[in-house]
Design an enzyme around this catalytic site. Structure first.
Site, short mmCIF file in Angstrom:
data_model
loop_
_atom_site.label_atom_id
_atom_site.label_comp_id
_atom_site.label_asym_id
_atom_site.label_seq_id
_atom_site.Cartn_x
_atom_site.Cartn_y
_atom_site.Cartn_z
N ASN A 168 -10.14 -2.04 -6.19
CA ASN A 168 -9.41 -0.96 -7.21
C ASN A 168 -9.89 -0.88 -8.36
O ASN A 168 -9.51 -0.08 -9.23
CB ASN A 168 -7.90 -1.63 -7.21
CG ASN A 168 -7.23 -1.53 -5.68
OD1 ASN A 168 -6.27 -2.08 -5.57
ND2 ASN A 168 -7.53 -0.68 -5.00
N ASP A 181 0.75 -1.27 -0.03
CA ASP A 181 0.09 -0.02 -0.07
C ASP A 181 0.94 1.28 0.02
O ASP A 181 1.54 1.32 0.78
CB ASP A 181 -0.98 0.05 1.29
CG ASP A 181 -2.15 0.87 1.01
OD1 ASP A 181 -2.22 1.26 0.09
OD2 ASP A 181 -2.66 1.34 2.21
#
Length: 253
Positions: free
Chosen positions: A81, A33
């Site tokens: 995403n 991340d």
């Protein structure tokens, strides 16, 4: 070499020397991340952050091979995403495909795809499928690549597969429900046959699972690191391993 690099090198070697080999986690899950935030720091496009993150993955897997970590699960692209702009997704998919090609060059790595291939471009789904069926020359580390992955979807897929399997054997829904066990569902997860993660690492300072390995991480240890993924150093990894080695795992007892 700068003084800072020299001191970090000394610190890194001291950390690694202090790690007990029998306390190295066998399976590590990593939430990679912070790529976009890293790029933003340099006023660079998101694609530069994604590429830097991909380069870090190859470096991280090398560290794992050096330290004896046998299984790594990488959270590279979630189903959430998939709602990003088509331009960013196209760039990200191409970077993931290139990363898979680079993994393919390492004869000591085996790759297993986790996720929904129907959500991906054909060329990427085909690469994942080919790598999943490739046998490494000498497996040093097994890498689960979570692309188009969602933890809730994985559990739903596992239950569906379990029910289809039971129906194929002529088992009624009533019989299945009365005998259902945790192990029954585990047999149909994307990671079926693999050990659950001992340690889950998330970079970028965020402290949540975001659907990553929801079933498998029930008794995992968690380590949250402030560093953005492209800036994650071996020193940061060694600190995570040192922290893990100092914990007493209880497994609910």
């Amino acid at each position: 070499m700068s003084i800072q690099d020299f001191l970090y090198g000394m610190y890194e070697r001291r950390l690694e020397h202090g790690l007990a080999k029998d306390r190295i986690p066998g399976h590590i899950g990593v939430m990679v991340d912070g790529n976009r935030r890293w790029a933003k720091q340099f006023n660079a496009p998101s694609s530069r952050g994604h590429q830097a993150g991909a380069d870090k993955i190859l470096e991280f897997l090398h560290w794992c091979q050096e330290l004896g970590v046998k299984v790594v699960t990488l959270y590279m692209l979630s189903t959430d995403n998939m709602s990003r702009s088509s331009e960013e997704l196209d760039e990200l998919m191409a970077i993931i495909a290139d990363t898979l090609d680079r993994l393919d060059e390492d004869e000591n790595i085996s790759v297993h795809a986790m996720g929904a291939p129907e959500l991906l471009p054909d060329y990427l789904a085909e690469r994942l499928n080919r790598l999943t069926h490739k046998t490494p020359v000498q497996e040093a580390v097994h890498v689960n690549v979570a692309v188009g992955y969602g933890g809730r979807r994985e559990i739903v897929d596992a239950v569906r597969a379990l029910m289809k399997d039971a129906a194929g054997r002529g088992e009624t829904l009533e019989t299945l429900s009365s005998s259902l066990t945790v192990e029954d569902i585990s047999r149909f997860l994307y990671t079926a046959g693999q050990p659950d993660p001992d340690l889950v690492i998330r970079t970028s300072g965020e402290q949540r699972l975001s659907g990553f390995l929801m079933w498998q991480s029930a008794y995992s240890e968690f380590y949250f690191c402030e560093a953005l993924w492209p800036a994650f150093r071996k020193v940061d990894f060694l600190r995570a391993l040192r922290d893990y080695a100092g914990r007493q795992r209880r497994f609910g007892t």
